[in-house]
Design a protein around this motif. Sequence first.
Motif, PDB file in Angstrom:
ATOM      1  N   SER A 102      12.605  90.980  49.225  1.00 43.32           N
ATOM      2  CA  SER A 102      11.886  91.163  47.882  1.00 43.32           C
ATOM      3  C   SER A 102      11.493  89.570  47.491  1.00 43.32           C
ATOM      4  N   ASN A 103      10.311  89.438  47.329  1.00 44.44           N
ATOM      5  CA  ASN A 103       9.709  88.346  46.978  1.00 44.44           C
ATOM      6  C   ASN A 103       8.353  88.411  46.134  1.00 44.44           C
ATOM      7  N   PRO A 104       8.670  88.269  44.640  1.00 47.35           N
ATOM      8  CA  PRO A 104       7.271  88.352  44.077  1.00 47.35           C
ATOM      9  C   PRO A 104       6.017  87.429  44.233  1.00 47.35           C
ATOM     10  N   ASN A 105       6.385  86.364  44.806  1.00 43.91           N
ATOM     11  CA  ASN A 105       5.429  85.259  45.324  1.00 43.91           C
ATOM     12  C   ASN A 105       5.366  85.040  46.630  1.00 43.91           C
ATOM     13  N   ALA A 106       5.488  86.112  47.753  1.00 41.37           N
ATOM     14  CA  ALA A 106       5.384  85.822  48.976  1.00 41.37           C
ATOM     15  C   ALA A 106       4.251  85.193  49.720  1.00 41.37           C
ATOM     16  N   PRO A 107       4.231  84.648  50.528  1.00 40.75           N
ATOM     17  CA  PRO A 107       2.991  83.927  51.050  1.00 40.75           C
ATOM     18  C   PRO A 107       2.482  84.997  51.826  1.00 40.75           C
ATOM     19  N   VAL A 108       1.238  84.556  52.408  1.00 46.41           N
ATOM     20  CA  VAL A 108       0.449  85.752  53.384  1.00 46.41           C
ATOM     21  C   VAL A 108       0.993  85.444  54.837  1.00 46.41           C
ATOM     22  N   GLY A 109       1.574  86.359  55.439  1.00 50.59           N
ATOM     23  CA  GLY A 109       1.790  86.381  56.882  1.00 50.59           C
ATOM     24  C   GLY A 109       3.173  87.055  56.991  1.00 50.59           C
ATOM     25  N   VAL A 110       3.759  86.775  58.229  1.00 53.40           N
ATOM     26  CA  VAL A 110       5.252  87.293  58.285  1.00 53.40           C
ATOM     27  C   VAL A 110       6.126  86.592  57.185  1.00 53.40           C
ATOM     28  N   VAL A 111       6.744  87.615  56.515  1.00 50.81           N
ATOM     29  CA  VAL A 111       7.656  86.845  55.351  1.00 50.81           C
ATOM     30  C   VAL A 111       9.124  87.363  55.788  1.00 50.81           C
ATOM     31  N   TRP A 112       9.454  88.301  56.623  1.00 51.40           N
ATOM     32  CA  TRP A 112      10.745  88.746  56.683  1.00 51.40           C
ATOM     33  C   TRP A 112      11.000  89.196  58.184  1.00 51.40           C
ATOM     34  N   THR A 113      12.115  88.850  58.907  1.00 50.18           N
ATOM     35  CA  THR A 113      12.507  89.211  60.273  1.00 50.18           C
ATOM     36  C   THR A 113      13.959  89.653  60.061  1.00 50.18           C
ATOM     37  N   GLN A 114      14.330  90.482  60.758  1.00 56.46           N
ATOM     38  CA  GLN A 114      15.817  90.770  60.723  1.00 56.46           C
ATOM     39  C   GLN A 114      15.949  91.780  62.034  1.00 56.46           C
ATOM     40  N   THR A 115      17.205  91.437  62.932  1.00 54.07           N
ATOM     41  CA  THR A 115      17.333  92.069  63.945  1.00 54.07           C
ATOM     42  C   THR A 115      18.871  92.353  64.066  1.00 54.07           C
ATOM     43  N   VAL A 116      19.209  93.690  64.250  1.00 47.69           N
ATOM     44  CA  VAL A 116      20.339  94.460  64.264  1.00 47.69           C
ATOM     45  C   VAL A 116      20.788  94.954  65.628  1.00 47.69           C
ATOM     46  N   ALA A 117      21.968  94.961  66.275  1.00 45.66           N
ATOM     47  CA  ALA A 117      22.309  95.679  67.204  1.00 45.66           C
ATOM     48  C   ALA A 117      22.514  97.272  66.950  1.00 45.66           C
ATOM     49  N   VAL A 118      21.955  98.056  67.737  1.00 43.67           N
ATOM     50  CA  VAL A 118      22.330  99.522  67.497  1.00 43.67           C
ATOM     51  C   VAL A 118      22.654 100.277  68.798  1.00 43.67           C
ATOM     52  N   THR A 119      23.448 101.442  68.739  1.00 48.08           N
ATOM     53  CA  THR A 119      23.693 102.125  69.870  1.00 48.08           C
ATOM     54  C   THR A 119      23.139 103.420  69.862  1.00 48.08           C
ATOM     55  N   VAL A 120      22.286 103.973  70.638  1.00 55.89           N
ATOM     56  CA  VAL A 120      21.947 105.254  70.627  1.00 55.89           C
ATOM     57  C   VAL A 120      22.689 106.361  71.449  1.00 55.89           C
TER      58      VAL A 120
END
Length: 98
Positions: free
Chosen positions: A80-98
């Motif tokens: 969450s960012n009330p003043n986020a710039p335009v463009g990609v603002v967040w990335t997250q990578t997590v490992a999952v097993t299906v």
Amino acid sequence: MATPIKVTACDNELIIIASTPAGSSEICHISSGNNDPVSYAVNLGSVLPPGKYSLTLVGINWGGPSAFNVTVGSTPLTFSNPNAPVGVVWTQTVAVTV
């Protein structure tokens, strides 16, 4: 193994991709804004074959505030960012097993 994903906030655009060394699959691509409510859920076992994946979340802002709420299994992932710039603002990578 059932791995649920729940998205409850997306301001403005969220892409979720599951990847392996053999390739990737788009799990969802949500566009929303103005803090509008979002309710999206999927069980990864219903859209992916069994295996180990890197699940990458990419949050894009179109201007103004930006917020993302995603739960993978029982793990909350938020931004969450009330003043986020335009463009990609967040990335997250997590490992999952299906």
